[in-house]
Design an enzyme around this catalytic site. Structure first.
Site, PDB file in Angstrom:
ATOM      1  N   GLY A  11       0.839  -1.202   0.000  1.00  0.00           N
ATOM      2  CA  GLY A  11       0.000   0.000   0.000  1.00  0.00           C
ATOM      3  C   GLY A  11       0.867   1.243   0.000  1.00  0.00           C
ATOM      4  N   ARG A  21      13.744   9.771  -2.221  1.00  0.00           N
ATOM      5  CA  ARG A  21      14.670  10.900  -2.363  1.00  0.00           C
ATOM      6  C   ARG A  21      15.852  10.756  -1.408  1.00  0.00           C
ATOM      7  NH1 ARG A  21      15.216  15.561   0.581  1.00  0.00           N
ATOM      8  NH2 ARG A  21      15.887  17.461  -0.489  1.00  0.00           N
ATOM      9  N   VAL A  23      17.099   8.002  -0.111  1.00  0.00           N
ATOM     10  CA  VAL A  23      17.976   6.915  -0.581  1.00  0.00           C
ATOM     11  C   VAL A  23      18.830   7.404  -1.760  1.00  0.00           C
ATOM     12  CG1 VAL A  23      17.970   4.660  -1.751  1.00  0.00           C
ATOM     13  CG2 VAL A  23      16.430   5.056   0.191  1.00  0.00           C
ATOM     14  N   SER A  58      13.745  15.592  -7.651  1.00  0.00           N
ATOM     15  CA  SER A  58      13.469  17.002  -7.352  1.00  0.00           C
ATOM     16  C   SER A  58      11.973  17.195  -7.146  1.00  0.00           C
ATOM     17  CB  SER A  58      13.893  17.885  -8.533  1.00  0.00           C
ATOM     18  OG  SER A  58      15.263  17.768  -8.751  1.00  0.00           O
ATOM     19  N   ASP A  59      11.611  18.114  -6.299  1.00  0.00           N
ATOM     20  CA  ASP A  59      10.194  18.424  -6.026  1.00  0.00           C
ATOM     21  C   ASP A  59       9.407  17.193  -5.584  1.00  0.00           C
ATOM     22  OD1 ASP A  59      10.393  21.114  -6.648  1.00  0.00           O
ATOM     23  OD2 ASP A  59      10.091  20.758  -8.794  1.00  0.00           O
ATOM     24  N   ARG A  72       0.571  -4.730  -5.825  1.00  0.00           N
ATOM     25  CA  ARG A  72       0.435  -6.004  -5.108  1.00  0.00           C
ATOM     26  C   ARG A  72       0.814  -7.060  -6.141  1.00  0.00           C
ATOM     27  NH1 ARG A  72      -0.832  -4.363   0.214  1.00  0.00           N
ATOM     28  NH2 ARG A  72      -2.384  -2.724   0.072  1.00  0.00           N
ATOM     29  N   ASP A 103       4.908  -4.868   6.110  1.00  0.00           N
ATOM     30  CA  ASP A 103       5.459  -6.174   6.497  1.00  0.00           C
ATOM     31  C   ASP A 103       5.384  -7.203   5.369  1.00  0.00           C
ATOM     32  OD1 ASP A 103       2.742  -6.196   6.757  1.00  0.00           O
ATOM     33  OD2 ASP A 103       2.708  -7.066   8.768  1.00  0.00           O
ATOM     34  N   GLY A 104       4.366  -7.091   4.497  1.00  0.00           N
ATOM     35  CA  GLY A 104       4.298  -7.976   3.331  1.00  0.00           C
ATOM     36  C   GLY A 104       5.517  -7.784   2.437  1.00  0.00           C
ATOM     37  N   SER A 105       5.867  -6.528   2.220  1.00  0.00           N
ATOM     38  CA  SER A 105       7.035  -6.215   1.394  1.00  0.00           C
ATOM     39  C   SER A 105       8.317  -6.718   2.054  1.00  0.00           C
ATOM     40  CB  SER A 105       7.129  -4.706   1.192  1.00  0.00           C
ATOM     41  OG  SER A 105       5.916  -4.231   0.666  1.00  0.00           O
ATOM     42  N   THR A 125       4.340   2.559   5.540  1.00  0.00           N
ATOM     43  CA  THR A 125       2.922   2.176   5.585  1.00  0.00           C
ATOM     44  C   THR A 125       2.220   3.075   6.595  1.00  0.00           C
ATOM     45  OG1 THR A 125       1.357   0.468   6.293  1.00  0.00           O
ATOM     46  CG2 THR A 125       3.562   0.293   7.189  1.00  0.00           C
ATOM     47  N   ASP A 127      -0.126   2.113   8.400  1.00  0.00           N
ATOM     48  CA  ASP A 127      -0.697   1.253   9.451  1.00  0.00           C
ATOM     49  C   ASP A 127       0.108   1.231  10.761  1.00  0.00           C
ATOM     50  OD1 ASP A 127      -2.658   0.592   7.635  1.00  0.00           O
ATOM     51  OD2 ASP A 127      -1.663  -1.241   6.970  1.00  0.00           O
ATOM     52  N   ASP A 129       2.281  -0.848  11.552  1.00  0.00           N
ATOM     53  CA  ASP A 129       2.185  -2.239  12.014  1.00  0.00           C
ATOM     54  C   ASP A 129       3.466  -3.037  11.796  1.00  0.00           C
ATOM     55  OD1 ASP A 129       2.085  -2.314   9.260  1.00  0.00           O
ATOM     56  OD2 ASP A 129       0.395  -3.690   9.132  1.00  0.00           O
ATOM     57  N   ARG A 171      -5.140  -2.340   9.286  1.00  0.00           N
ATOM     58  CA  ARG A 171      -5.120  -3.809   9.190  1.00  0.00           C
ATOM     59  C   ARG A 171      -5.282  -4.424  10.577  1.00  0.00           C
ATOM     60  NH1 ARG A 171      -2.174  -6.494   4.282  1.00  0.00           N
ATOM     61  NH2 ARG A 171      -0.144  -5.791   5.008  1.00  0.00           N
ATOM     62  N   GLU A 187     -15.386   9.013  22.050  1.00  0.00           N
ATOM     63  CA  GLU A 187     -15.894   8.444  23.301  1.00  0.00           C
ATOM     64  C   GLU A 187     -15.646   6.944  23.404  1.00  0.00           C
ATOM     65  OE1 GLU A 187     -17.507  10.639  21.505  1.00  0.00           O
ATOM     66  OE2 GLU A 187     -18.014  12.262  22.881  1.00  0.00           O
TER      67      GLU A 187
HETATM   68  P1  ATP Z   1       0.648  -2.417   3.530  1.00  0.00           P
HETATM   69  O1  ATP Z   1       0.807  -2.906   4.936  1.00  0.00           O
HETATM   70  O2  ATP Z   1       0.694  -0.942   3.441  1.00  0.00           O
HETATM   71  O3  ATP Z   1      -0.488  -3.024   2.790  1.00  0.00           O
HETATM   72  P2  ATP Z   1       2.563  -4.382   2.629  1.00  0.00           P
HETATM   73  O4  ATP Z   1       3.967  -4.256   2.162  1.00  0.00           O
HETATM   74  O5  ATP Z   1       2.355  -5.165   3.886  1.00  0.00           O
HETATM   75  O6  ATP Z   1       1.981  -2.916   2.738  1.00  0.00           O
HETATM   76  P3  ATP Z   1       1.471  -6.521   0.963  1.00  0.00           P
HETATM   77  O7  ATP Z   1       0.504  -6.476  -0.167  1.00  0.00           O
HETATM   78  O8  ATP Z   1       1.206  -7.434   2.102  1.00  0.00           O
HETATM   79  O9  ATP Z   1       1.674  -5.011   1.433  1.00  0.00           O
HETATM   80  O10 ATP Z   1       2.895  -6.956   0.367  1.00  0.00           O
HETATM   81  C1  ATP Z   1       3.447  -6.264  -0.753  1.00  0.00           C
HETATM   82  C2  ATP Z   1       4.087  -7.234  -1.724  1.00  0.00           C
HETATM   83  O11 ATP Z   1       5.183  -7.928  -1.076  1.00  0.00           O
HETATM   84  C3  ATP Z   1       3.183  -8.352  -2.221  1.00  0.00           C
HETATM   85  O12 ATP Z   1       2.290  -7.956  -3.226  1.00  0.00           O
HETATM   86  C4  ATP Z   1       4.224  -9.342  -2.728  1.00  0.00           C
HETATM   87  O13 ATP Z   1       4.750  -8.937  -3.973  1.00  0.00           O
HETATM   88  C5  ATP Z   1       5.329  -9.216  -1.678  1.00  0.00           C
HETATM   89  N1  ATP Z   1       5.181 -10.288  -0.656  1.00  0.00           N
HETATM   90  C6  ATP Z   1       4.265 -10.363   0.341  1.00  0.00           C
HETATM   91  N2  ATP Z   1       4.397 -11.511   1.044  1.00  0.00           N
HETATM   92  C7  ATP Z   1       5.428 -12.192   0.475  1.00  0.00           C
HETATM   93  C8  ATP Z   1       6.074 -13.452   0.742  1.00  0.00           C
HETATM   94  N3  ATP Z   1       5.662 -14.249   1.726  1.00  0.00           N
HETATM   95  N4  ATP Z   1       7.098 -13.811  -0.039  1.00  0.00           N
HETATM   96  C9  ATP Z   1       7.512 -13.024  -1.057  1.00  0.00           C
HETATM   97  N5  ATP Z   1       6.959 -11.840  -1.358  1.00  0.00           N
HETATM   98  C10 ATP Z   1       5.931 -11.408  -0.611  1.00  0.00           C
END
Ligand code: ATP
Length: 319
Positions: A11, A21, A23, A58-59, A72, A103-105, A125, A127, A129, A171, A187
Site C-alpha cells: 500500500g 529521495r 535513498v 526534485s520536487d 500487489r 510487512d508484506g514487502s 505504511t 498502518d 504495524d 489492518r 468516546e
Molecule cells: P501495507 O501494509 O501498506 O499493505 P505491505 O507491504 O504489507 O503494505 P502486501 O501487499 O502485504 O503489502 O505486500 C506487498 C508485496 O510484497 C506483495 O504484493 C508481494 O509482492 C510481496 N510479498 C508479500 N508476502 C510475500 C512473501 N511471503 N514472499 C515473497 N513476497 C511477498
C-alpha cells in the site's frame, strides 16, 4: 558496493517519495549509482528499472504517493519468480536493493536476502504495524487526516445528537485508531488488539446518553466487523440516529507532514550508511528517536509490536 536499486511496494503511504529521495541523494553523495524500479516487485520481475539522478527526485519531498508506483504482486511468493528478479538485478551488476513498504514487502525482501541478494527494508505504511520501529513512514500524515475527519464528524454529530462510527485503517494494528481517537476526543474505541463485545459497546453508549452526552463518536479499526450493520444495531438499541463512515483511501493520500518527511529522509540516508558498512538483510527503524536496524528475518518472525495499553487506559479516563 557500487550500484543500488530502490522500489516501493504494498500500500502506498505519504512520505514514500521523501524516502526514495533520501535513498537516492544519500547514495549519490557517497558516489554510488542508483536505479529505481517501477511498480514494486512486479516491475522488478518485469525488469522495469531506470537510472536515477539527483533531479529524478526534485520536487518530491512534499508529494504524497510514490512516483515509482507500487503494486500487489502475490506471485512474488513463488521461488522461480524471485529467481528471475535476482537475475534482472545481477545482469546490471546491482549490489543491493532498498525496499520501502510494509510487512508484506519485508517478506519479499527477507526471501531475496535468504536467496543471496542483500536487501534493506524501510517501513513505509500508514498502518504503523511493522515490528522493530516506533513509527512507520506515512503514519503521522494519516493520523492528521483521520483526526481532521473526526473533527468534521463531531461538528455534524453534535448538531444532530447523532452517534457516529468511524472506521480507520490499520489492518491488524490499532495504533492509528487509538492515536486518532485520543486526538479526536472519541468516546469509544474498538481495536483489533482487544476482544470486541458489541453489547458492552451498546451499554456504554446508553450509559453516555443517560449522562446527557449530546453525541458519541466510536473509532473502530477496519476488519473488526461490518460497521453499517453495527450502526443499525446501535440505532435500534439506543433510538439515536447512528451513521457509519468508512474513511477508506482518503487516509493514504495527501502531502506528508513534516515528521514523515524527516523520518523518511533519515531512514533513506541510514539505509545507505548500512549498505556502505557492509550490512544486508536488515530493516531500519526509529526507536526513542534514534535510527536502529534489525535482522529482517528476525523482525518478521520474532519481533512483536508493543500494544499501547497505557494510551487506551488514558483514553478511557477522558471519555
Ligand atoms: P501495507 O501494509 O501498506 O499493505 P505491505 O507491504 O504489507 O503494505 P502486501 O501487499 O502485504 O503489502 O505486500 C506487498 C508485496 O510484497 C506483495 O504484493 C508481494 O509482492 C510481496 N510479498 C508479500 N508476502 C510475500 C512473501 N511471503 N514472499 C515473497 N513476497 C511477498
Amino acid at each position: 558496493i557500487k550500484k543500488i536499486v530502490v522500489l516501493t511496494s504494498g500500500g502506498d503511504a505519504p512520505g514514500m517519495n521523501a524516502a526514495i529521495r533520501g535513498v537516492v541523494r544519500a547514495a549519490l553523495s557517497e558516489g554510488l549509482e542508483v536505479f529505481g524500479i517501477y511498480d514494486g516487485y512486479l516491475g522488478l520481475y518485469e525488469d522495469r528499472m531506470e537510472k536515477l539522478d539527483r533531479y529524478s527526485v526534485s520536487d518530491m519531498i512534499n508529494r504524497g504517493g510514490t512516483f515509482l508506483g507500487s503494486a500487489r504482486f502475490p506471485q512474488f511468493k513463488d521461488g522461480s519468480v524471485r529467481a528471475k528478479a535476482i537475475e534482472n538485478l545481477k545482469k546490471r551488476g546491482i549490489d543491493a536493493l532498498v525496499v520501502i513498504g510494509g510487512d508484506g514487502s519485508y517478506m519479499g525482501a527477507k526471501r531475496l536476502t535468504e536467496e543471496g541478494f542483500p536487501c534493506i527494508g524501510l517501513p513505509g505504511t500508514i498502518d504503523n504495524d511493522v515490528a522493530g520501529t516506533d513509527y512507520t513512514i506515512g503514519y503521522f500524515t494519516a493520523l492528521e487526516t483521520v483526526v481532521e475527519a473526526i473533527d468534521r464528524l463531531r461538528d455534524t454529530s453534535s448538531s444532530h445528537q447523532r452517534i457516529s462510527i468511524v472506521e480507520v485503517m490499520g489492518r491488524h494494528c490499532g495504533d492509528l485508531t487509538l492515536a486518532a481517537a485520543i486526538a479526536g476526543g472519541c468516546e469509544f474505541i474498538v481495536l483489533p488488539e482487544i476482544e470486541f463485545n458489541r453489547e458492552d459497546l451498546v451499554n456504554e453508549i446508553k450509559a453516555g446518553i443517560s449522562k446527557g452526552k449530546k453525541h458519541a463518536i466510536v473509532a473502530i479499526t477496519e476488519h473488526i466487523c461490518d460497521i453499517n450493520e453495527l450502526a443499525r444495531h446501535i440505532e435500534q438499541e439506543t433510538q439515536r440516529e447512528t451513521r457509519a463512515t468508512v474513511l477508506g483511501h482518503i487516509q493514504r493520500g495527501g502531502p506528508p507532514v513534516a515528521y514523515d518527511r524527516i523520518l523518511a529522509s533519515r531512514m533513506g540516508a541510514y539505509a545507505i550508511e548500512l549498505l556502505l558498512q557492509g550490512y544486508g538483510g536488515r530493516c531500519v527503524g526509529i526507536l526513542n528517536e534514534k535510527m536502529v536496524h534489525h535482522d529482517i528475518i528476525d523482525a518478521i518472525e520474532n519481533m512483536k509490536r508493543p500494544f499501547k495499553g497505557d494510551w487506551l487506559e488514558t483514553a478511557k479516563k477522558l471519555y
